[in-house]
Write an enzyme that holds these catalytic residues in place. Structure first.
Site, short mmCIF file in Angstrom:
data_model
loop_
_atom_site.label_atom_id
_atom_site.label_comp_id
_atom_site.label_asym_id
_atom_site.label_seq_id
_atom_site.Cartn_x
_atom_site.Cartn_y
_atom_site.Cartn_z
N HIS A 40 7.03 -11.63 -10.79
CA HIS A 40 7.90 -11.49 -9.62
C HIS A 40 9.34 -11.32 -10.09
CE1 HIS A 40 4.79 -13.67 -6.83
NE2 HIS A 40 4.31 -12.59 -7.42
N GLN A 223 0.04 -11.43 -6.19
CA GLN A 223 -0.83 -10.26 -6.08
C GLN A 223 -0.67 -9.63 -4.68
OE1 GLN A 223 -2.53 -13.29 -7.69
NE2 GLN A 223 -1.34 -12.37 -9.31
P1 GDP Z 1 6.39 -8.62 -6.94
O1 GDP Z 1 5.33 -8.85 -7.94
O2 GDP Z 1 5.85 -8.36 -5.57
O3 GDP Z 1 7.44 -9.70 -6.90
O4 GDP Z 1 7.13 -7.28 -7.36
P2 GDP Z 1 7.58 -6.87 -8.86
O5 GDP Z 1 8.77 -7.66 -9.20
O6 GDP Z 1 6.43 -6.90 -9.79
O7 GDP Z 1 7.91 -5.35 -8.67
C1 GDP Z 1 8.90 -4.92 -7.79
C2 GDP Z 1 9.93 -4.11 -8.60
O8 GDP Z 1 10.75 -3.39 -7.72
C3 GDP Z 1 10.88 -4.98 -9.39
O9 GDP Z 1 11.28 -4.28 -10.55
C4 GDP Z 1 12.06 -5.17 -8.46
O10 GDP Z 1 13.27 -5.44 -9.13
C5 GDP Z 1 12.10 -3.82 -7.79
N1 GDP Z 1 12.55 -3.80 -6.40
C6 GDP Z 1 12.36 -4.73 -5.43
N2 GDP Z 1 12.82 -4.27 -4.25
C7 GDP Z 1 13.32 -3.04 -4.47
C8 GDP Z 1 13.91 -2.04 -3.62
O11 GDP Z 1 14.04 -2.18 -2.43
N3 GDP Z 1 14.26 -0.87 -4.24
C9 GDP Z 1 14.10 -0.65 -5.58
N4 GDP Z 1 14.47 0.53 -6.05
N5 GDP Z 1 13.54 -1.57 -6.39
C10 GDP Z 1 13.15 -2.73 -5.84
P1 IMO Z 2 2.12 -9.68 -8.55
O1 IMO Z 2 2.13 -11.10 -8.03
C1 IMO Z 2 -0.16 -6.13 -9.52
C2 IMO Z 2 -4.24 -6.73 -10.97
C3 IMO Z 2 -4.53 -6.34 -12.39
C4 IMO Z 2 -5.99 -5.94 -12.26
C5 IMO Z 2 -6.54 -6.95 -11.27
C6 IMO Z 2 -7.22 -8.15 -11.89
O2 IMO Z 2 3.18 -9.42 -9.56
O3 IMO Z 2 2.12 -8.72 -7.42
P2 IMO Z 2 -6.34 -10.29 -13.18
O4 IMO Z 2 -5.49 -10.44 -14.38
O5 IMO Z 2 -5.78 -10.93 -11.94
O6 IMO Z 2 -7.75 -10.70 -13.40
O7 IMO Z 2 -6.39 -8.70 -12.88
O8 IMO Z 2 -5.42 -7.38 -10.51
N1 IMO Z 2 -3.12 -7.67 -10.79
C7 IMO Z 2 -1.92 -7.33 -10.31
N2 IMO Z 2 -1.43 -6.13 -9.98
N3 IMO Z 2 0.58 -7.22 -9.34
C8 IMO Z 2 0.09 -8.44 -9.64
O9 IMO Z 2 0.74 -9.59 -9.37
C9 IMO Z 2 -1.21 -8.53 -10.19
N4 IMO Z 2 -1.99 -9.54 -10.63
C10 IMO Z 2 -3.16 -9.01 -10.97
O10 IMO Z 2 -3.71 -5.29 -12.81
O11 IMO Z 2 -6.09 -4.67 -11.68
MG MG Z 3 4.71 -8.11 -9.79
#
Ligand code: GDP
Ligand code: IMO
Ligand code: MG
Length: 422
Positions: A40, A223
């Site tokens: 996150h 996820q």
């Molecule tokens: P999460 O797992 O749901 O918390 O999301 P992640 O952090 O894995 O992926 C979201 C990505 O998008 C991160 O690199 C954030 O910094 C970026 N991000 C979040 N909101 C925005 C947005 O509104 N615009 C852009 N361009 N990037 C964003």
């Molecule tokens: P956040 O919280 C995106 C995906 C993996 C794989 C499947 C199973 O950052 O959104 P696992 O390791 O859980 O057994 O993998 O789930 N996966 C995610 N994809 N964001 C995640 O978490 C994920 N956590 C697991 O890529 O397809």
């Molecule tokens: Mg993520």
């Protein structure tokens, strides 16, 4: 009172950013499922932080952050994450509380994940290799270890018993485990000991006491709904309940405590790992979205698959969690496109069964609607009425289709790049 915040797609919707943004309205942020498979991202004053197991309220001074019973913990990774977060300026010792019932990811679980993926070959899930599935398997198989077990003089015996079973599986897979296991084992026990220095609580009582004191709780999902163990594209899913119901089980909450459910979705779709992705753009446009949206995994660095917004899947996720309010993320990534597409339905699917995700091997052909794009850089806009009309029309269309209001629009990774509609 508990509000739930969760992802409505395949993860990485931007839950970390929004949980951090919303934290000032809450006293507690609690993770209820998943583990270090999550990544996150939070961006505060231009600095990026990635959290895996620690809840996203950790950078706020007065916020209680709870790792719930439904979460699985890798002590080695959590220790490193805590140290990194302390170095980034957060008082983790004061703010973090861990459920004694949270299950432990053993070094052998990580290796079992690798062994299982290797054995699956072409059919591999594309897991994060963090040991998530083997740990939840041991949990439901009633042979797992919980972090609270570390207080018991029997802990080493429990560990040895679990490992014995795992070794028989390594032998079945003919998987070389000895070297890596030997490398990780002592570090793992040291990390378990390190975590004993943090607040470990009977989280269900802890949380209920806070609720009875009138504290506001934000349950932070990990996820996404389409990776849910029951309702995601099985078997290409994770091993926990990622929908709003998961918050009850993963925190020990009765459903009556759940107030508002907020669902986050990207203005397009991404997926990491294997499995069906009806609106995937396996072409130049997909690469354009990947690069512009920086769609590379926060946890594993893997390139994310990209595609158009998928409304049947989104509506399915809204239904499963009873979403009251939507948050649209990353619309800034679509700026500059002449045309934007979204799948409205799938060919041959009836209205009351829009989403055949539960049927393994089913391929669906999306039926798209095109929208005129907007050329302006919307990432600098801070008021809803200043957004281009074409974009506001797009939002209104999505709200009408989903029958749920879009309360927040995120137009960049930073805390500041967030438009809250009045
Ligand atoms: P999460 O797992 O749901 O918390 O999301 P992640 O952090 O894995 O992926 C979201 C990505 O998008 C991160 O690199 C954030 O910094 C970026 N991000 C979040 N909101 C925005 C947005 O509104 N615009 C852009 N361009 N990037 C964003
Ligand atoms: P956040 O919280 C995106 C995906 C993996 C794989 C499947 C199973 O950052 O959104 P696992 O390791 O859980 O057994 O993998 O789930 N996966 C995610 N994809 N964001 C995640 O978490 C994920 N956590 C697991 O890529 O397809
Ligand atoms: Mg993520």
């Amino acid at each position: 009172m508990v509000d739930v915040l969760l992802g409505l797609q395949w993860g990485d919707e931007g839950k970390g950013k929004i949980a951090d943004f919303l934290t000032p309205s809450y006293d507690v942020v609690a993770r209820f499922q998943g583990g270090p498979n999550a990544g996150h991202s939070l961006e505060i004053n231009g600095k990026k932080h990635v959290l895996n197991t620690i809840p996203s309220g950790i950078f706020h001074e007065n916020c209680i952050n709870l790792i719930g019973n439904g979460v699985v913990i890798d002590p080695i990774l959590l220790r490193a994450e805590i140290e990194k977060t302390i170095a980034a300026g957060a008082d983790v010792r004061a703010r973090l509380h861990i459920s004694k019932k949270a299950h432990l990811i053993l070094p052998s679980h990580r290796l079992l994940d690798a062994a299982s993926e290797k054995a699956k070959g072409e059919q591999k899930i594309g897991s994060t290799l963090r040991g998530i599935s083997p740990t939840y398997q041991d949990k439901t198989g009633r042979s797992g270890l919980r972090i609270g077990d570390a207080d018991s003089p029997e802990f080493k015996n429990l560990y040895a018993r679990a490992l014995e079973k795992h070794i028989s599986v390594f032998r079945y897979y003919e998987f070389p485990y000895e070297e890596e296991l030997a490398r990780l084992e002592s570090e793992w026990f040291e990390a378990v000991e390190y975590l004993r220095g943090f607040s470990q609580v009977n989280s269900e009582f802890f949380l209920h006491r806070l609720i009875s004191e009138g504290k506001k709780v934000l349950a932070e999902g990990a996820q996404g709904s389409l990776l849910d163990l029951d309702f995601g594209s099985y078997p290409y899913v994770t091993s926990s309940s990622t929908i709003s119901g998961g918050a009850c089980v993963g925190l020990g909450l009765a459903p009556k405590h759940i107030n508002k459910v907020t669902g986050i979705f990207k203005a397009y779709c991404t997926r990491v790992g294997s499995g069906p992705f009806p609106t995937e753009l396996d072409d130049e446009l997909g690469q354009y979205l990947r690069d512009k949206g920086n769609e590379y995994g926060a946890t594993t660095g893997r390139p994310r698959r990209t595609g158009w917004l998928d409304l049947p899947a989104l509506k399915y996720a809204i239904m499963l969690s009873g979403v009251d309010e939507l948050i649209m993320m990353k619309a800034d990534v679509l700026s500059g496109m002449d045309t934007i597409n979204a799948a409205l339905s799938y060919e041959g699917c009836t209205d009351d069964e829009q989403c055949p995700f539960n049927i393994q091997g089913t391929t669906v052909t999306p039926i798209y609607k095109s929208f005129p794009g907007w050329q302006e850089d919307i990432s600098v806009i801070r008021e809803y009425h200043q957004l281009p009309e074409t974009f506001r029309n797009y939002i209104q269309f999505m709200e009408a289709e989903c029958q749920v209001p879009i309360g927040i629009i995120s137009i960049g990774p930073d805390r500041e790049q967030t438009i809250q509609r009045k």
